[in-house]
Design a protein around this motif. Structure first.
Motif, PDB file in Angstrom:
ATOM      1  N   GLU B  58       7.721 -10.809 -10.868  1.00 14.22           N
ATOM      2  CA  GLU B  58       7.080 -10.086 -11.969  1.00 14.22           C
ATOM      3  C   GLU B  58       5.585  -9.897 -11.680  1.00 14.22           C
ATOM      4  O   GLU B  58       5.028  -8.823 -11.886  1.00 14.22           O
ATOM      5  CB  GLU B  58       7.286 -10.827 -13.290  1.00 14.22           C
ATOM      6  N   GLN B  59       4.973 -10.994 -11.204  1.00 12.39           N
ATOM      7  CA  GLN B  59       3.540 -10.900 -10.861  1.00 12.39           C
ATOM      8  C   GLN B  59       3.319  -9.869  -9.761  1.00 12.39           C
ATOM      9  O   GLN B  59       2.369  -9.068  -9.816  1.00 12.39           O
ATOM     10  CB  GLN B  59       3.012 -12.248 -10.397  1.00 12.39           C
ATOM     11  N   ASN B  62       3.667  -6.320 -11.231  1.00 11.60           N
ATOM     12  CA  ASN B  62       2.442  -5.932 -11.953  1.00 11.60           C
ATOM     13  C   ASN B  62       1.353  -5.539 -10.964  1.00 11.60           C
ATOM     14  O   ASN B  62       0.612  -4.574 -11.181  1.00 11.60           O
ATOM     15  CB  ASN B  62       1.949  -7.086 -12.831  1.00 11.60           C
ATOM     16  N   TYR B  63       1.278  -6.327  -9.901  1.00 14.62           N
ATOM     17  CA  TYR B  63       0.266  -6.048  -8.867  1.00 14.62           C
ATOM     18  C   TYR B  63       0.490  -4.667  -8.260  1.00 14.62           C
ATOM     19  O   TYR B  63      -0.445  -3.867  -8.139  1.00 14.62           O
ATOM     20  CB  TYR B  63       0.331  -7.144  -7.800  1.00 14.62           C
ATOM     21  N   GLU B  65       2.188  -2.175  -9.489  1.00 13.63           N
ATOM     22  CA  GLU B  65       2.000  -1.124 -10.500  1.00 13.63           C
ATOM     23  C   GLU B  65       0.509  -0.798 -10.633  1.00 13.63           C
ATOM     24  O   GLU B  65       0.108   0.372 -10.629  1.00 13.63           O
ATOM     25  CB  GLU B  65       2.546  -1.612 -11.842  1.00 13.63           C
ATOM     26  N   ALA B  66      -0.272  -1.869 -10.706  1.00 16.31           N
ATOM     27  CA  ALA B  66      -1.718  -1.668 -10.877  1.00 16.31           C
ATOM     28  C   ALA B  66      -2.319  -0.972  -9.677  1.00 16.31           C
ATOM     29  O   ALA B  66      -3.144  -0.053  -9.812  1.00 16.31           O
ATOM     30  CB  ALA B  66      -2.397  -3.013 -11.106  1.00 16.31           C
TER      31      ALA B  66
END
Lengths: 293, 377
Positions: B58-59, B62-63, B65-66
């Motif tokens: 998940e982390q 997010n990374y 995606e950002a």
């Protein structure tokens, strides 16, 4: 030859602690070794039993070299009580000796009865008093009916009754043919046991032993002094019967051991043995100076 | 034989011996019941592990995606690789979520297959330079073990909390062979010979009609008998507990070993057998070595110090050396049998046995010579 110690020398570091010891024992006897601490008594006994290595000389016991471990079937060494295992019972110790020397277990009962320790033979040694340990050591030493019994300070920790008992046992063993070689500080008891006393000083045996010196006068009391006196005179012993003192004789003329043996053979009960002259103690003081022990 | 019985009496009838034996039994029993009551905890640990995987992915998601929304200039060239990583991460995230959600409902076969699928995906992700806490070695080992279990149709056991008899026996054996055996031996035999010198009872033994070398020989046999009693306790106690309170499991349960860099398997039965052989040989060596030092120094503390120093030197040699030659010539190689069995790179587990046996014999020959000339003050 029962014991032959030939020019035995032993040194610790650079100091000679035995300086050429010579000794011959050709027939069963009771021999006492007396001397102050550090005179070499225990060292000599340890050399005789091959616990310590000789630097010079030789030792034979029963005509066998002292290094032969098989001699310990016929030679016993009563040492100090440090040799005992606290968490084992007296019975365990005696059983082990029976096992390694192939002695029937029934001897355990015989010897414990003889020494007077039957009541606590199954108890652990760590709960024993000093005297009880000495009893066990004696039982361990005599269970094999040894021909030579070497003893290092056997009377340590014994109460008077036990000391008398031990003396009687040793005299019986002697009568049965055991040669007893004992070192002790207890001059009074030694004096009662034998007059074949050798003095040791600074690692050497002094030339004179008590038996070579001025006589000691003994007085023996038995259960029947009159009959005992007659018996001794019939056997050509130069003895006198004195009121209150019993049968008296001089060591110069009569051997205490022979008197004891004859009386014992004829079932007399020895009530007491006393020496009028101070004997060993007197001579010891002369040789070693009072207070040096 | 008679002297041996006397020696055994001296050792076995002590409060120390009985107390330590009871402690061994109590310790193993405690460990078993710790495992027994920790089954939910062990299950929870697996859930926590899966949960950690989910969090990692998940982390990472997010990374990615950002970074994709606002790509900086310095990563513009790596965009293609980042997109691949993002895709692989998404797949692994999905699988890890499946693992977590199906943990309580799926059969073990289904779970292991899914785990292997996950490991495969993580491996691909890592090959694409993705970051993941699992190493390639861990992934390979876990995947290989799962495959083996599936092939053999053996249900997996919790690694440190098993109540299956063979697995629990292995757990106890692992503790036993990691220095515990040597510590126990020292506890039992530390004063077996030195006490005779320190307290003077050696005088009694050497004034008996017995050959002197038999004194040391019987001490040695006494030490070996003590070791045999301990190893029996260490095997019989967990076996009995497992049979009564646990489950039978299987002695064919696979144990992962590394053989010249390749992952291989042995069974628990094989592990127990080889570890018993290695620790027995090394224990006999330690008993001999300790008696040798006892005979030389005649004092418990000094003998213990010399023994510990030898072990330390041995440990350093083991750390600094490797390879077939050292495995054949270093008798201290078996100090850590676990390593000898589980990591057999450039050596086989049995290689140090011959040299150890030779050293044992040599030490005995030297001791016989010394004890024959033994003089005690």
């Amino acid at each position: 030859m029962i014991i032959h110690v030939d020019n035995v020398k032993k040194k610790y570091k650079k100091e000679w602690v035995l300086k050429g010891i010579n000794m011959k024992v050709e027939e069963p006897n009771i021999i006492a070794l007396v001397g102050p601490n550090g005179s070499g008594k225990t060292t000599l006994l340890n050399c005789m039993t091959n616990i310590l290595k000789l630097d010079e000389g030789s030792i034979t016991l029963l005509d066998q070299p002292h290094t032969d471990t098989s001699i310990f079937k016929e030679v016993s060494y009563l040492q100090d009580n440090r040799i005992l295992y606290g968490h084992l019972t007296a019975y365990d110790h005696l059983k082990f000796i029976c096992d390694v020397q192939k002695i029937p277990y029934k001897k355990i009962k015989e010897v414990t009865d003889r020494v007077g320790m039957s009541s606590y033979v199954k108890r652990r040694v760590q709960n024993f008093s000093l005297g009880m340990k000495q009893h066990l050591l004696l039982a361990m030493a005599i269970i094999n009916q040894p021909k030579i019994l070497l003893m290092d300070e056997p009377l340590n920790g014994l109460d008077p009754t036990s000391a008398i008992n031990m003396r009687e046992i040793l005299l019986q063993l002697y009568e049965e043919g055991t040669t007893i070689f004992v070192s002790s500080h207890n001059l009074d008891e030694i004096d009662r046991l034998t007059h074949n006393i050798h003095f040791m000083k600074d690692g050497a045996l002094l030339k004179e032993s008590l038996k070579d010196m001025d006589s000691v006068t003994y007085s023996i009391k038995t259960n029947d002094d009159d009959q005992a006196n007659l018996l001794l005179k019939e056997n050509a012993f130069d003895v006198q019967l004195q009121k209150n003192r019993g049968i008296t004789f001089s060591e110069r003329d009569v051997s205490l051991q022979h008197v004891m043996k004859l009386l014992h053979d004829h079932d007399f009960t020895i009530i007491s043995v006393d020496n009028k002259v101070e004997g060993a103690e007197k001579r010891y003081r002369e040789l070693f100076e009072e207070g040096s022990v | 034989m008679r002297l041996l019985i006397f020696e055994l009496k001296k050792i076995l009838l002590t409060k120390k011996f009985i107390a330590i034996c009871l402690l061994i039994i109590a310790g193993i029993t405690f460990l078993f019941f710790r495992n027994y009551i920790s089954q939910d905890f062990a299950h929870g640990q697996i859930a926590a592990e899966y949960n950690e995987y989910v969090n990692v992915h998940e982390q990472r998601a997010n990374y990615y995606e950002a970074i994709m929304e606002n790509p900086s200039d310095d990563i513009l060239g790596d965009l293609e690789q980042l997109e691949e990583q993002q895709e692989l991460n998404e797949t692994a995230l999905e699988t890890s979520n499946q693992l977590l959600s199906q943990l309580d409902t799926s059969e073990w076969q289904e779970r292991l297959q899914l785990e292997n699928q996950y490991y495969q995906e993580v491996e691909e992700y890592k090959y694409a330079n993705g970051d993941h806490p699992l190493t390639f070695e861990e992934i390979n080992r876990s995947r290989a073990l799962n495959t083996k279990l599936l092939d053999e149709d053996i249900a997996p056991q919790y690694a440190n909390y098993s109540i299956a008899t063979p697995n629990f026996m292995m757990q106890v054996m692992q503790i036993f062979i990691t220095f515990t055996a040597i510590a126990l031996i020292l506890l039992f035999i530390a004063d077996i010979l030195t006490r005779e010198f320190e307290e003077g009872s050696i005088h009694f033994l050497i004034t008996q009609p017995i050959k002197r070398h038999t004194i040391v020989l019987n001490k040695f046999i006494g030490g070996v008998v003590i070791y045999a009693i301990v190893i029996l306790l260490v095997t019989i106690t967990p076996y009995t507990l497992g049979l009564i309170f646990g489950n039978p499991g299987t002695f064919s349960y696979p144990v992962v070993v590394e053989n010249n860099g390749v992952i291989d398997f042995i069974t628990i039965q094989h592990y127990l057998m080889t570890s018993t052989i290695l620790i027995t040989v090394f224990s006999v060596f330690c008993i001999t070595l300790y008696l040798f030092y006892s005979l030389i120094f005649r004092q418990t503390l000094i003998a213990l110090f010399a023994f510990m120093a030898t072990m330390l030197v041995g440990y350093l040699i083991n750390t600094l050396t490797a390879g077939t030659f050292w495995a054949w010539v270093n008798p201290l190689q078996n100090m850590l049998p676990e390593q000898m069995i589980l990591v057999q790179n450039s050596h086989e587990w049995y290689m140090a046995i011959p040299v150890t046996l030779v050293v044992i014999v040599v030490l005995h020959v030297v001791m016989v010579g010394r004890v024959r000339r033994l003089k005690v003050g």
